[in-house]
Design a protein around this motif. Sequence first.
Motif, PDB file in Angstrom:
ATOM      1  N   ILE A  84      51.612  38.054  40.218  1.00 23.81           N
ATOM      2  CA  ILE A  84      51.061  36.921  39.472  1.00 23.81           C
ATOM      3  C   ILE A  84      51.616  35.652  40.106  1.00 23.81           C
ATOM      4  O   ILE A  84      52.835  35.487  40.222  1.00 23.81           O
ATOM      5  CB  ILE A  84      51.452  36.995  37.991  1.00 23.81           C
ATOM      6  N   ALA A 112      43.497  30.300  44.886  1.00 29.80           N
ATOM      7  CA  ALA A 112      43.089  31.686  44.612  1.00 29.80           C
ATOM      8  C   ALA A 112      42.190  32.232  45.720  1.00 29.80           C
ATOM      9  O   ALA A 112      42.286  33.403  46.097  1.00 29.80           O
ATOM     10  CB  ALA A 112      42.389  31.767  43.262  1.00 29.80           C
ATOM     11  N   GLU A 119      47.033  37.421  41.655  1.00 29.87           N
ATOM     12  CA  GLU A 119      46.403  36.987  40.412  1.00 29.87           C
ATOM     13  C   GLU A 119      46.899  35.571  40.117  1.00 29.87           C
ATOM     14  O   GLU A 119      48.036  35.395  39.658  1.00 29.87           O
ATOM     15  CB  GLU A 119      46.756  37.925  39.260  1.00 29.87           C
ATOM     16  N   GLY A 150      43.435  31.505  33.737  1.00 26.62           N
ATOM     17  CA  GLY A 150      43.378  32.493  34.799  1.00 26.62           C
ATOM     18  C   GLY A 150      42.320  33.535  34.490  1.00 26.62           C
ATOM     19  O   GLY A 150      41.955  33.732  33.323  1.00 26.62           O
ATOM     20  N   ASP A 151      41.843  34.212  35.508  1.00 28.11           N
ATOM     21  CA  ASP A 151      40.779  35.191  35.313  1.00 28.11           C
ATOM     22  C   ASP A 151      41.291  36.559  34.887  1.00 28.11           C
ATOM     23  O   ASP A 151      40.502  37.412  34.480  1.00 28.11           O
ATOM     24  CB  ASP A 151      39.950  35.326  36.592  1.00 28.11           C
ATOM     25  N   SER A 152      42.591  36.768  34.970  1.00 32.30           N
ATOM     26  CA  SER A 152      43.198  38.028  34.536  1.00 32.30           C
ATOM     27  C   SER A 152      43.843  37.839  33.171  1.00 32.30           C
ATOM     28  O   SER A 152      44.755  37.022  33.017  1.00 32.30           O
ATOM     29  CB  SER A 152      44.254  38.492  35.538  1.00 32.30           C
ATOM     30  N   ALA A 155      47.516  38.608  33.353  1.00 36.61           N
ATOM     31  CA  ALA A 155      48.308  37.549  33.969  1.00 36.61           C
ATOM     32  C   ALA A 155      48.479  36.369  33.014  1.00 36.61           C
ATOM     33  O   ALA A 155      49.573  35.803  32.911  1.00 36.61           O
ATOM     34  CB  ALA A 155      47.649  37.097  35.269  1.00 36.61           C
TER      35      ALA A 155
END
Length: 210
Positions: A84, A112, A119, A150-152, A155
């Motif tokens: 991360i 990114a 991540e 964030g896309d996770s 994370a």
Amino acid sequence: MNVTVIGAGNMGSALVKQLARAGHQVRVTARNPEKAQAVAAANPGVTAVRPGDAAAQAEVIILATGYGDAVAALKSAGDLRGRIVVDITNPLTADYMGLTIGHATSAAEEIAKAVPEAEVVKAFNTVFAQVLAEGGDFGNGQTVPVFVAGDSERARQTVADLAKSMGFAGIDAGGLKNARYLEPLAGLNIYLGYGAGWGTSIAPTWIKRQ
């Protein structure tokens, strides 16, 4: 949690201080090894490492460089797979009163793209170094928020929990594209702090009617 901070400036130093106080296993690295060693020496239990060892053993890597140095710092940090990466940068103009990119992308999204194996999460970019160093409790029930994008989901939750462990309020700000909003918010905070003379003991927040 095993955390490596890349950068030994005001933000990096403040993050190392709060992470160490919260009981995390902290390492710090910087382009200037002497600065990293000085930060480590000022915080018991913190270890200074070479830039190439930044990713080793780290669950979370906090990128506390300037935006212009961010990608190079990450690419020299070692294996980023599964790591991360917390991007705290803002793409500021030379006078700190504007942003160099925005609307269709953000610093976090560009970082990114450059390190797709990691991540990437945007966080801490709206918090002044002085506020970070002094802690998130402003008194009267006010806690400084750290907006986390964030896309996770994993994370985001990890970084929100990390912020909470340091005494801040972790706020889920959705996908990484929302860094396009967080970076201008930081720009407004910088203008209020310096341009409008409010000083650096301020932080943006939202209020909610109960």
